[in-house]
Design a protein around this motif. Structure first.
Motif: not given
Length: 121
Positions: A107-108, A110-111, A114-115
């Motif tokens: 999750a971290r 991917r975030q 994407l950021k």
């Protein structure tokens, strides 16, 4: 053919592993070959975003670094299979550990990715 203009820095293990595994698809190729996907068409199906040409180049580099072997069968139509060498098999626990770390931080990561993709600076 591409000719390297800068001699690689090979002073430590990280430099060496980077030189051997540098390439977008090499780690995945090693993993999929270990999982039993040995024919080029199977590898292409497992990595559809990669062109056949790029996969062939990276497979050749893995071969040159003695991580995989290529077997060509004298049949019609021609049949080619790749397999890990004993040396290549020593990388599987390392690749597995990297995959585990990625899964644990999915999750971290991917975030963050994407950021960064959304930020064109």
């Amino acid at each position: 053919m591409y000719e390297r203009k800068i001699i690689p820095n090979l002073n430590c293990g990280l430099d060496l592993i980077g030189e051997v595994l540098y390439g977008k698809w090499k780690i995945r190729l090693l993993w999929f070959i270990n999982e039993g996907h040995k024919r080029p068409s199977e590898l292409q199906r497992k990595i559809p975003d990669a062109s056949r040409r790029v996969l062939n180049i990276q497979l050749k580099e893995l071969e040159d670094h003695e991580l995989v072997t290529k077997t060509i069968y004298a049949v019609v139509p021609p049949k080619v299979e790749y397999s890990l060498t004993d040396f290549g098999k020593t990388l599987i626990p390392v690749i597995s550990a990297l995959g585990y770390w990625g899964d644990q931080n999915e999750a971290r990561l991917r975030q963050l990715i994407l950021k960064r993709l959304g930020n064109n600076d």
